[in-house]
Design a protein around this motif. Structure first.
Motif, short mmCIF file in Angstrom:
data_model
loop_
_atom_site.label_atom_id
_atom_site.label_comp_id
_atom_site.label_asym_id
_atom_site.label_seq_id
_atom_site.Cartn_x
_atom_site.Cartn_y
_atom_site.Cartn_z
N SER A 269 5.84 -8.23 -3.39
CA SER A 269 5.86 -9.12 -4.56
C SER A 269 7.32 -9.49 -4.81
O SER A 269 8.24 -8.89 -4.23
CB SER A 269 5.24 -8.45 -5.78
N ARG A 270 7.54 -10.45 -5.68
CA ARG A 270 8.93 -10.85 -5.96
C ARG A 270 9.53 -10.07 -7.12
O ARG A 270 10.75 -10.06 -7.31
CB ARG A 270 9.00 -12.35 -6.26
N THR A 271 8.69 -9.39 -7.90
CA THR A 271 9.15 -8.55 -9.00
C THR A 271 8.32 -7.27 -9.01
O THR A 271 7.21 -7.23 -8.45
CB THR A 271 9.00 -9.26 -10.36
N PRO A 272 8.82 -6.21 -9.64
CA PRO A 272 8.02 -4.98 -9.73
C PRO A 272 6.68 -5.24 -10.42
O PRO A 272 6.59 -6.04 -11.37
CB PRO A 272 8.91 -4.04 -10.55
N ALA A 273 5.64 -4.56 -9.95
CA ALA A 273 4.31 -4.71 -10.54
C ALA A 273 4.19 -3.83 -11.78
O ALA A 273 4.90 -2.82 -11.92
CB ALA A 273 3.24 -4.34 -9.53
N LYS A 274 3.30 -4.18 -12.68
CA LYS A 274 3.08 -3.37 -13.88
C LYS A 274 2.18 -2.18 -13.61
O LYS A 274 2.22 -1.19 -14.35
CB LYS A 274 2.49 -4.26 -14.98
N ALA A 275 1.37 -2.26 -12.56
CA ALA A 275 0.45 -1.18 -12.24
C ALA A 275 0.56 -0.85 -10.75
O ALA A 275 0.95 -1.70 -9.94
CB ALA A 275 -0.98 -1.57 -12.58
N LEU A 276 0.23 0.39 -10.41
CA LEU A 276 0.22 0.78 -9.01
C LEU A 276 -0.75 -0.08 -8.22
O LEU A 276 -1.84 -0.41 -8.68
CB LEU A 276 -0.20 2.25 -8.88
N ARG A 277 -0.33 -0.46 -7.00
CA ARG A 277 -1.24 -1.14 -6.08
C ARG A 277 -0.88 -0.70 -4.67
O ARG A 277 0.22 -0.20 -4.40
CB ARG A 277 -1.22 -2.65 -6.24
N GLU A 278 -1.81 -0.89 -3.76
CA GLU A 278 -1.59 -0.45 -2.39
C GLU A 278 -0.54 -1.33 -1.72
O GLU A 278 -0.64 -2.55 -1.72
CB GLU A 278 -2.90 -0.50 -1.60
N VAL A 279 0.48 -0.68 -1.13
CA VAL A 279 1.53 -1.41 -0.43
C VAL A 279 1.50 -1.14 1.08
O VAL A 279 2.19 -1.82 1.83
CB VAL A 279 2.93 -1.09 -1.00
N ALA A 280 0.73 -0.15 1.50
CA ALA A 280 0.56 0.12 2.94
C ALA A 280 -0.61 1.06 3.13
O ALA A 280 -0.96 1.84 2.24
CB ALA A 280 1.83 0.75 3.53
N ARG A 281 -1.23 0.96 4.31
CA ARG A 281 -2.26 1.90 4.70
C ARG A 281 -2.08 2.20 6.18
O ARG A 281 -1.86 1.28 6.98
CB ARG A 281 -3.65 1.37 4.44
N VAL A 282 -2.17 3.48 6.54
CA VAL A 282 -1.99 3.91 7.91
C VAL A 282 -3.24 4.68 8.34
O VAL A 282 -3.71 5.56 7.62
CB VAL A 282 -0.74 4.81 8.08
N HIS A 283 -3.74 4.36 9.53
CA HIS A 283 -4.89 5.08 10.10
C HIS A 283 -4.49 5.60 11.47
O HIS A 283 -3.95 4.87 12.30
CB HIS A 283 -6.09 4.13 10.23
N ASP A 284 -4.75 6.88 11.69
CA ASP A 284 -4.49 7.48 13.00
C ASP A 284 -5.82 7.67 13.71
O ASP A 284 -6.60 8.57 13.35
CB ASP A 284 -3.78 8.83 12.83
N PRO A 285 -6.12 6.87 14.73
CA PRO A 285 -7.41 7.01 15.41
C PRO A 285 -7.60 8.37 16.07
O PRO A 285 -8.74 8.84 16.21
CB PRO A 285 -7.36 5.90 16.49
N ARG A 286 -6.51 9.03 16.45
CA ARG A 286 -6.63 10.30 17.15
C ARG A 286 -7.15 11.41 16.23
O ARG A 286 -8.08 12.13 16.57
CB ARG A 286 -5.26 10.70 17.73
N SER A 287 -6.59 11.54 15.04
CA SER A 287 -6.99 12.62 14.12
C SER A 287 -8.01 12.16 13.08
O SER A 287 -8.67 12.98 12.46
CB SER A 287 -5.77 13.16 13.39
N GLY A 288 -8.09 10.85 12.88
CA GLY A 288 -8.96 10.32 11.83
C GLY A 288 -8.30 10.29 10.47
O GLY A 288 -8.92 9.84 9.50
N ARG A 289 -7.06 10.76 10.34
CA ARG A 289 -6.40 10.76 9.05
C ARG A 289 -6.06 9.34 8.62
O ARG A 289 -5.65 8.50 9.45
CB ARG A 289 -5.13 11.62 9.07
#
Length: 371
Positions: A269-289
């Motif tokens: 975003s161009r400015t800080p958000a007022k509420a938490l939101r997802e900024v990244a998600r990581v999936h490891d196919p090997r472990s399922g985490r």
């Protein structure tokens, strides 16, 4: 050894554990703090750099493993600091030429990354021992007071760092800061993640999603050029999850040459958000985490472990090589004090700087919706 301490807790123990793991050359003791959430998830905090040293989370079969890279010993950290899990500041990321102007006055801070200042300078917040304010079974709060003029920055800055396990697969990190005079602040955490487990090899097969439609290209010294570039049609487009290593060897993208891979800021975003939101998600196919990162910060620095060069022996006794981990750092944009179009990093007396990060862990057997 710090690494050995990660295995020293008794499985059935419930008391909060604090251990002195060594001292700095001046005799200052360094402590380790073990946190547990009651489900088997546990984290270890080191007072040097207020560092997140280990985090054990389950895979799709319920097997726990440490998913953070880190030094095997305190001496290794002192000999070759690499920001493993530390807080970085006063200004996370880079300041061009180690210089900025605030309220009409120019300040110079040490250049420790070529011509630029990186992560607060050669003695940033990662190099100091933090005071433990509170430590309980599942959370710990640490504090550091950075005096006026520290590394060239104005104002006495009081910083707190709180790490909390929340019994639902969550790790919350809260950084706050106050000042007695106008200054600049940008704090973040520099954990190196490998969801297959520390010492397990490459993380380049992890699938990454960043919900950002733009990023900030950099020059040869990794300072943003000032352009906000759409990710559409580029190797920087992670809006749809893809393996991190898929485009890393793309010879037609000069930006990947500057940092030997990804070491860029995504414009969430161009400015800080007022509420938490997802900024990244990581999936490891090997472990399922699966790890979902929530933040209010406008920028996300993604670093693909480009300078892990095989010279570090980690906690498991295995060598770390290029691409064996990634860093995801919610923060203000790099060089913001010198680029007004990026916003402001100014903190004044009476204001409180905040950076709250939530790491939500699950597995590919069922990924809860981030709250």
């Amino acid at each position: 050894m710090i690494g050995a301490l990660a295995l020293s807790a008794t499985a059935g123990a419930v008391a909060q554990e604090r251990t002195v793991i060594g001292t700095l050359p001046d005799g200052t003791p360094v402590e380790s703090i073990l946190l547990r959430d009651g489900s088997g998830m546990q984290a270890r905090i080191i007072t040097l750099g207020a560092a997140l040293h280990s985090l054990e989370v389950p895979d799709r079969d319920g097997r726990f493993a440490d998913v953070l890279l880190g030094d095997a010993t305190l001496q290794a950290t002192l000999d070759k600091p690499q920001y493993f899990g530390t807080i970085v500041g006063r200004f996370a990321n880079r300041i061009a030429h180690g210089r900025f102007t605030l309220d009409g006055k120019t300040y110079n801070v040490p250049a420790n990354d070529g011509p630029n200042s990186l992560h607060g300078g050669p003695r940033g917040f990662d190099k100091v021992v933090w005071q433990v304010v509170e430590a309980t079974r599942d959370h710990a709060t640490l504090r550091h007071v950075s005096p006026d003029g520290d590394q060239g920055f104005p104002g006495t800055l009081t910083v707190t760092a709180t790490y909390a396990l929340q019994s639902n697969g969550r790790l919350a990190i809260d950084y706050t800061a106050t000042t007695d005079a106008p200054t600049i602040v940008n704090l973040s955490n520099h954990a190196y993640w490998n969801l297959s487990g520390e010492g397990s090899g490459t993380a380049m097969e992890h699938e990454l999603m960043i919900p950002a439609s733009a990023y900030t290209p950099v020059d040869a010294t990794l300072i943003p050029t000032g352009v906000v570039q759409p990710v559409q049609g580029t190797v920087f487009d992670f809006r749809t999850p893809k393996p991190i290593g898929r485009d890393l060897r793309s010879g037609n993208e000069p930006q990947l040459l500057h940092g030997h891979g990804y070491d860029h800021n995504w414009v969430v975003s161009r400015t800080p958000a007022k509420a938490l939101r997802e900024v990244a998600r990581v999936h490891d196919p090997r472990s399922g985490r699966v790890m979902s990162l929530l933040s209010t910060q406008p920028g996300l620095q993604f670093y693909s472990g480009n300078f892990l060069d095989g010279s570090t022996v980690g906690k498991s006794g295995r060598v770390y090589r290029q691409g064996d981990a990634i860093a995801l750092e919610p923060q203000l944009f790099p060089d913001t004090p010198n680029q007004p179009a990026f916003g402001s990093a100014r903190l004044a007396p009476g204001q409180t700087y905040e950076n709250r990060m939530i790491y939500q862990f699950s597995t590919d057997r069922g990924t809860p919706t981030p709250r």
